[in-house]
Write an enzyme that holds these catalytic residues in place. Sequence first.
Site, PDB file in Angstrom:
ATOM      1  N   CYS A  42      37.153  48.999  39.595  1.00  0.00           N
ATOM      2  CA  CYS A  42      38.291  48.075  39.663  1.00  0.00           C
ATOM      3  C   CYS A  42      38.912  47.851  38.286  1.00  0.00           C
ATOM      4  O   CYS A  42      40.115  48.006  38.102  1.00  0.00           O
ATOM      5  CB  CYS A  42      37.852  46.745  40.264  1.00  0.00           C
ATOM      6  SG  CYS A  42      39.145  45.500  40.201  1.00  0.00           S
ATOM      7  N   CYS A  47      41.952  49.189  40.466  1.00  0.00           N
ATOM      8  CA  CYS A  47      42.913  48.089  40.693  1.00  0.00           C
ATOM      9  C   CYS A  47      43.693  47.684  39.451  1.00  0.00           C
ATOM     10  O   CYS A  47      44.923  47.606  39.480  1.00  0.00           O
ATOM     11  CB  CYS A  47      42.182  46.855  41.202  1.00  0.00           C
ATOM     12  SG  CYS A  47      40.832  47.189  42.326  1.00  0.00           S
ATOM     13  N   LYS A  50      45.821  50.579  37.645  1.00  0.00           N
ATOM     14  CA  LYS A  50      46.861  50.957  38.626  1.00  0.00           C
ATOM     15  C   LYS A  50      47.961  49.910  38.683  1.00  0.00           C
ATOM     16  O   LYS A  50      49.141  50.212  38.664  1.00  0.00           O
ATOM     17  CB  LYS A  50      46.188  51.161  39.988  1.00  0.00           C
ATOM     18  CG  LYS A  50      47.060  51.372  41.185  1.00  0.00           C
ATOM     19  CD  LYS A  50      47.584  50.144  41.864  1.00  0.00           C
ATOM     20  CE  LYS A  50      46.621  49.114  42.354  1.00  0.00           C
ATOM     21  NZ  LYS A  50      45.800  49.470  43.472  1.00  0.00           N
ATOM     22  N   TYR A 177      45.653  55.149  50.394  1.00  0.00           N
ATOM     23  CA  TYR A 177      46.014  54.123  49.408  1.00  0.00           C
ATOM     24  C   TYR A 177      46.403  54.751  48.070  1.00  0.00           C
ATOM     25  O   TYR A 177      47.449  54.454  47.503  1.00  0.00           O
ATOM     26  CB  TYR A 177      44.799  53.240  49.100  1.00  0.00           C
ATOM     27  CG  TYR A 177      44.432  52.157  50.065  1.00  0.00           C
ATOM     28  CD1 TYR A 177      44.841  50.843  49.836  1.00  0.00           C
ATOM     29  CD2 TYR A 177      43.614  52.413  51.153  1.00  0.00           C
ATOM     30  CE1 TYR A 177      44.444  49.820  50.673  1.00  0.00           C
ATOM     31  CE2 TYR A 177      43.207  51.394  52.002  1.00  0.00           C
ATOM     32  CZ  TYR A 177      43.631  50.097  51.751  1.00  0.00           C
ATOM     33  OH  TYR A 177      43.227  49.091  52.575  1.00  0.00           O
ATOM     34  N   GLU A 181      50.119  54.845  46.361  1.00  0.00           N
ATOM     35  CA  GLU A 181      50.357  53.995  45.185  1.00  0.00           C
ATOM     36  C   GLU A 181      50.780  54.833  43.983  1.00  0.00           C
ATOM     37  O   GLU A 181      51.738  54.492  43.278  1.00  0.00           O
ATOM     38  CB  GLU A 181      49.098  53.182  44.869  1.00  0.00           C
ATOM     39  CG  GLU A 181      48.838  52.113  45.942  1.00  0.00           C
ATOM     40  CD  GLU A 181      47.639  51.227  45.653  1.00  0.00           C
ATOM     41  OE1 GLU A 181      46.812  51.591  44.789  1.00  0.00           O
ATOM     42  OE2 GLU A 181      47.529  50.163  46.292  1.00  0.00           O
ATOM     43  N   HIS A 435      62.739  28.000  52.414  1.00  0.00           N
ATOM     44  CA  HIS A 435      64.029  28.675  52.384  1.00  0.00           C
ATOM     45  C   HIS A 435      64.634  28.659  50.982  1.00  0.00           C
ATOM     46  O   HIS A 435      64.534  27.654  50.308  1.00  0.00           O
ATOM     47  CB  HIS A 435      64.963  27.953  53.362  1.00  0.00           C
ATOM     48  CG  HIS A 435      66.258  28.653  53.551  1.00  0.00           C
ATOM     49  ND1 HIS A 435      66.368  29.831  54.261  1.00  0.00           N
ATOM     50  CD2 HIS A 435      67.504  28.348  53.102  1.00  0.00           C
ATOM     51  CE1 HIS A 435      67.643  30.215  54.255  1.00  0.00           C
ATOM     52  NE2 HIS A 435      68.341  29.348  53.565  1.00  0.00           N
ATOM     53  N   GLU A 440      59.584  33.209  55.017  1.00  0.00           N
ATOM     54  CA  GLU A 440      59.895  32.260  56.099  1.00  0.00           C
ATOM     55  C   GLU A 440      60.093  32.988  57.426  1.00  0.00           C
ATOM     56  O   GLU A 440      59.990  32.372  58.496  1.00  0.00           O
ATOM     57  CB  GLU A 440      61.117  31.416  55.762  1.00  0.00           C
ATOM     58  CG  GLU A 440      62.438  32.161  55.747  1.00  0.00           C
ATOM     59  CD  GLU A 440      63.630  31.264  55.387  1.00  0.00           C
ATOM     60  OE1 GLU A 440      63.725  30.155  55.933  1.00  0.00           O
ATOM     61  OE2 GLU A 440      64.446  31.688  54.545  1.00  0.00           O
TER      62      GLU A 440
HETATM   63  P1  NDP Z   1      41.846  57.008  51.723  1.00  0.00           P
HETATM   64  O1  NDP Z   1      40.676  57.107  52.589  1.00  0.00           O
HETATM   65  O2  NDP Z   1      42.663  55.765  51.727  1.00  0.00           O
HETATM   66  O3  NDP Z   1      42.844  58.207  52.025  1.00  0.00           O
HETATM   67  C1  NDP Z   1      42.406  59.538  51.983  1.00  0.00           C
HETATM   68  C2  NDP Z   1      43.578  60.441  52.278  1.00  0.00           C
HETATM   69  O4  NDP Z   1      43.161  61.790  52.102  1.00  0.00           O
HETATM   70  C3  NDP Z   1      44.086  60.311  53.696  1.00  0.00           C
HETATM   71  O5  NDP Z   1      45.483  60.460  53.703  1.00  0.00           O
HETATM   72  C4  NDP Z   1      43.413  61.478  54.396  1.00  0.00           C
HETATM   73  O6  NDP Z   1      44.135  61.999  55.472  1.00  0.00           O
HETATM   74  C5  NDP Z   1      43.398  62.517  53.290  1.00  0.00           C
HETATM   75  N1  NDP Z   1      42.364  63.514  53.490  1.00  0.00           N
HETATM   76  C6  NDP Z   1      41.035  63.290  53.649  1.00  0.00           C
HETATM   77  N2  NDP Z   1      40.385  64.456  53.801  1.00  0.00           N
HETATM   78  C7  NDP Z   1      41.317  65.427  53.760  1.00  0.00           C
HETATM   79  C8  NDP Z   1      41.281  66.826  53.903  1.00  0.00           C
HETATM   80  N3  NDP Z   1      40.125  67.455  54.107  1.00  0.00           N
HETATM   81  N4  NDP Z   1      42.431  67.521  53.814  1.00  0.00           N
HETATM   82  C9  NDP Z   1      43.606  66.878  53.608  1.00  0.00           C
HETATM   83  N5  NDP Z   1      43.716  65.542  53.475  1.00  0.00           N
HETATM   84  C10 NDP Z   1      42.575  64.835  53.551  1.00  0.00           C
HETATM   85  O7  NDP Z   1      41.309  57.348  50.264  1.00  0.00           O
HETATM   86  P2  NDP Z   1      41.864  57.071  48.828  1.00  0.00           P
HETATM   87  O8  NDP Z   1      41.254  58.114  47.989  1.00  0.00           O
HETATM   88  O9  NDP Z   1      43.349  56.902  48.819  1.00  0.00           O
HETATM   89  O10 NDP Z   1      41.218  55.655  48.485  1.00  0.00           O
HETATM   90  C11 NDP Z   1      39.828  55.449  48.645  1.00  0.00           C
HETATM   91  C12 NDP Z   1      39.536  54.023  48.988  1.00  0.00           C
HETATM   92  O11 NDP Z   1      39.716  53.206  47.841  1.00  0.00           O
HETATM   93  C13 NDP Z   1      40.470  53.412  50.017  1.00  0.00           C
HETATM   94  O12 NDP Z   1      40.112  53.706  51.323  1.00  0.00           O
HETATM   95  C14 NDP Z   1      40.335  51.953  49.703  1.00  0.00           C
HETATM   96  O13 NDP Z   1      39.189  51.467  50.348  1.00  0.00           O
HETATM   97  C15 NDP Z   1      40.167  51.929  48.216  1.00  0.00           C
HETATM   98  N6  NDP Z   1      41.451  51.631  47.539  1.00  0.00           N
HETATM   99  C16 NDP Z   1      42.047  50.435  47.731  1.00  0.00           C
HETATM  100  C17 NDP Z   1      43.242  50.125  47.118  1.00  0.00           C
HETATM  101  C18 NDP Z   1      43.889  48.799  47.366  1.00  0.00           C
HETATM  102  O14 NDP Z   1      43.206  47.890  47.823  1.00  0.00           O
HETATM  103  N7  NDP Z   1      45.182  48.647  47.087  1.00  0.00           N
HETATM  104  C19 NDP Z   1      43.899  51.073  46.228  1.00  0.00           C
HETATM  105  C20 NDP Z   1      43.192  52.315  46.102  1.00  0.00           C
HETATM  106  C21 NDP Z   1      42.011  52.575  46.723  1.00  0.00           C
HETATM  107  P3  NDP Z   1      44.049  61.372  56.958  1.00  0.00           P
HETATM  108  O15 NDP Z   1      44.742  60.068  56.884  1.00  0.00           O
HETATM  109  O16 NDP Z   1      44.743  62.371  57.770  1.00  0.00           O
HETATM  110  O17 NDP Z   1      42.590  61.231  57.267  1.00  0.00           O
END
Ligand code: NDP
Length: 450
Positions: A42, A47, A50, A177, A181, A435, A440
Amino acid sequence: MTDDFDLLTIGAGSGGVAASRRAAGYGARVGLFEAGRVGGTCVLRGCVPKKLLMYGSQFHDAFEDAPGYGWTLDARPRFDWPTLLARKNRELDRLNQLYLGMLDKAGVTLIPHHARLVDGNTVEAGGRRYRARTILIATGGHPVRLAVPGLEQALTSDDLLEMPELPRRLLIIGGGYIAVEFAGICRGLGAEVTMLIRSRHILNGFDDDIRQALEVEMGRRGIAIHAGVHPASLAPVTGGFALTAQDGRRFEADLVLCATGRRPNSAGLGLEAAGVRVTEAGAIAVDDWSGTSSPTVFAVGDVTDRINLTPVAIAEGRAFIETRFNGNPTQVRYANIPTAVFSNPAIGSVGLPEHEARARGLEIDVYRTGFRPMKHTLSGREERVMIKLVVDRATDRVLGAHMLGADGPEIVQGLAIALNCGATKADFDRTIGLHPSAAEEFVTLRDKVS
Ligand code: NDP
């Protein structure tokens, strides 16, 4: 040589630090192992950096919007990535020092070595052995690249936060995510951004209306999203890289970011020696009390792969300490945990998305509105806010509140309290709006869309 503690925590990220401080506050002798810098994902690689970059990227829109309000920008604003990078790193150094100071003040002993379990009560680190009645693992996770030829040349989010130059063209694999982002950040800072997603839409799991509306907004900002792309290979070409998809499509860019998920940091910890079971996905298997298959070893945060969010890791760490060190059995409530995507515009979300409520067989009413935010009546920007409530028809309770729009995360944090209190649609309706605000609209939704 043996040192004795009441608690040995492995990993000084959000979960490990919160748990260690709380335990020390209850008089426990706590040793905290951390081979890298204190702060964890984080603070150091997630977090915080970012969000600082996100703030930096938002000036792009502010400059574009300013003339509509009478401002003249005499020179074209220019952005310098090394300046932002250095200032971001200085802030991380400050936070790192703050954490060190907090641990010191709490009386937690920081042991700056990689730790490995010898058994359920013994940890080996830096050539010494340490013993405790209780061991807590809070080692977090790390980004993983797809196992595709050449993809080891792609950056992960860790690398992107440190890259020396901003790319002119950035290719992002993934639509979760991190992908969304960083797409917003890099686009705001001036890069051409192309996203490759394997599904039909970004942000699987989020409410369909909200995530599809975000795709429209990202498109307006010039981010190209290609759906149904399965990467087959990545190869260097003049000026960058070329990614070839399984269906033959080809994409070129200066840099490639692989944002396809994270994996728990469970390797090399000696878990087998301590009888700690790991799932197929590499997560430490835990029960509702964060207990592992070893009676003296516990685990919290991303290494357990439950809900991988900082405040959840902190809550898990504190609940565990309350239970184990304060005679106050506490479990984390995983319902109605708010979440945000710091995209541009941002998403704030709490409770059930429409599809999930329907999948659970609930009879629901859906309320939704979309509008142009007041700010953009003068700025001229084409941007729409979306607000949505999912309501249980039988009880009138609000099951989900979702928003796409500036300040969505700030607004939804407040709504999460209402949902946790069991607020009904009638409670929302009798609340007077603030408002003029976008928020709202949450208390003036009248027409059901389904
Ligand atoms: P996510 O799990 O959010 O997203 C992973 C992405 O990669 C999805 O779009 C998924 O596709 C894709 N993917 C997975 N495997 C493959 C594959 N074999 N081929 C192609 N595409 C693939 O992971 P992130 O790495 O973005 O983030 C990890 C975690 O970190 C998040 O889940 C969250 O818990 C945390 N996080 C939270 C944030 C916040 O609170 N703002 C910010 C950043 C991270 P598909 O959808 O099709 O499965």
